[in-house]
Design an enzyme around this catalytic site. Sequence first.
Site, short mmCIF file in Angstrom:
data_model
loop_
_atom_site.label_atom_id
_atom_site.label_comp_id
_atom_site.label_asym_id
_atom_site.label_seq_id
_atom_site.Cartn_x
_atom_site.Cartn_y
_atom_site.Cartn_z
N GLY A 8 8.18 -6.61 -0.15
CA GLY A 8 7.14 -6.59 -1.18
C GLY A 8 7.74 -7.01 -2.51
N GLY A 11 5.55 -8.39 -5.29
CA GLY A 11 4.39 -7.59 -5.68
C GLY A 11 4.55 -6.93 -7.04
CG ASP A 53 4.46 -10.13 9.28
OD1 ASP A 53 4.26 -8.98 8.85
OD2 ASP A 53 3.79 -10.67 10.17
CE1 TYR A 143 -1.07 2.88 -0.25
CE2 TYR A 143 -2.21 4.38 -1.74
CZ TYR A 143 -1.13 3.57 -1.44
OH TYR A 143 -0.10 3.45 -2.35
C1 AKB Z 1 -3.61 2.72 -5.48
O1 AKB Z 1 -4.42 2.84 -6.42
O2 AKB Z 1 -3.95 2.54 -4.31
C2 AKB Z 1 -2.15 2.84 -5.81
C3 AKB Z 1 -1.64 4.23 -5.64
C4 AKB Z 1 -2.02 5.28 -6.60
O3 AKB Z 1 -0.91 4.49 -4.72
N1 AKB Z 1 -1.89 2.37 -7.13
#
Ligand code: AKB
Length: 313
Positions: A8, A11, A53, A143
């Site tokens: 990354g 990024g 990747d 996430y």
């Molecule tokens: C997000 O907003 O997804 C990230 C985080 C807080 O992990 N910046």
Amino acid sequence: MRKILVTGGCGQIGSELVMELRGKYGGNNVVAAGYKRNPSKTLLNSGPVEFIDVTNRRTVEDVIRKYEIDTIYHMAAILSAVGEKNPELCWNVNINGLRNILEIAREYDLIRVFFPSSIAVFGPGTPQYNTPQETILRPTTMYGITKVSGELLCEWYFKRFGLDVRGIRYPGIISSETPPGGGTTDYAVAIFHEAIQQKRYTCFLKEDTVLPMMYMPDCIRATVELMEADLVRLKHHSNFNLTAMSFSAGQLAREIKKHIPEFTCVYKPDFRQEIAESWPRSIDDSAAREEWGWSPKYDLRMTVEDMLERLRR
Ligand code: AKB
């Protein structure tokens, strides 16, 4: 001398981390690895750049062997907003990608790995103010689920194989060099660009939404300081709470307005509002302060001043 790979590496955090590490360990000793984004000239001209990747183990292994890498900062990840839109990609990159990195680190006997966790590990059932280090981890985003699983996976590699994996639960990160890619806290970067260019910003969170945040120089310093901390002092490893400040979208807009009086911000919350509401308002990072001496430098006023100056330049 360390031989470092930053996944990354093109990024938001990765690109600035690479430059800091190159300054510290020498340009040729820090490989920036990106997937899609075009690397900046600054990255290309200051050291090696490779394309990998993380979900394809072979592409990572090739770089590990080619440069005899001994340390990985594994910054490649799919963030919260993109993760909700594309949960399969989020799982694949954040879980299978991480597992590839940990397996390679174990097999090649690497010295250390950095894992970026997030305040997204917390959920609506977590205490929202001064969120403790040890608390309820029941996120409601894909996430967040991948970050809780990632923390546990890293902990397992540490206990089972003695792999030295360290990680931070990043708050929202504000930065001027590379835009963030698909998070819920991205508004806190976009608002600066729009304030300068358009004098107007439509925020996708409500005015009173408070989130924990940090300015990039603090974020980079924290990351490097944790990676250089004495292992024997660390009681935690891959899951340090960390913060510098907390503010609402409205507070940020008002702070910017002090410098750009014509600036106006309107609020049109979208699906990211629900994600933001499931996260803490403020964070207790006393474990990071006690175990490796963490202390932030930038508050809201200093962050806004510095961001506007850098972006205008
Ligand atoms: C997000 O907003 O997804 C990230 C985080 C807080 O992990 N910046």
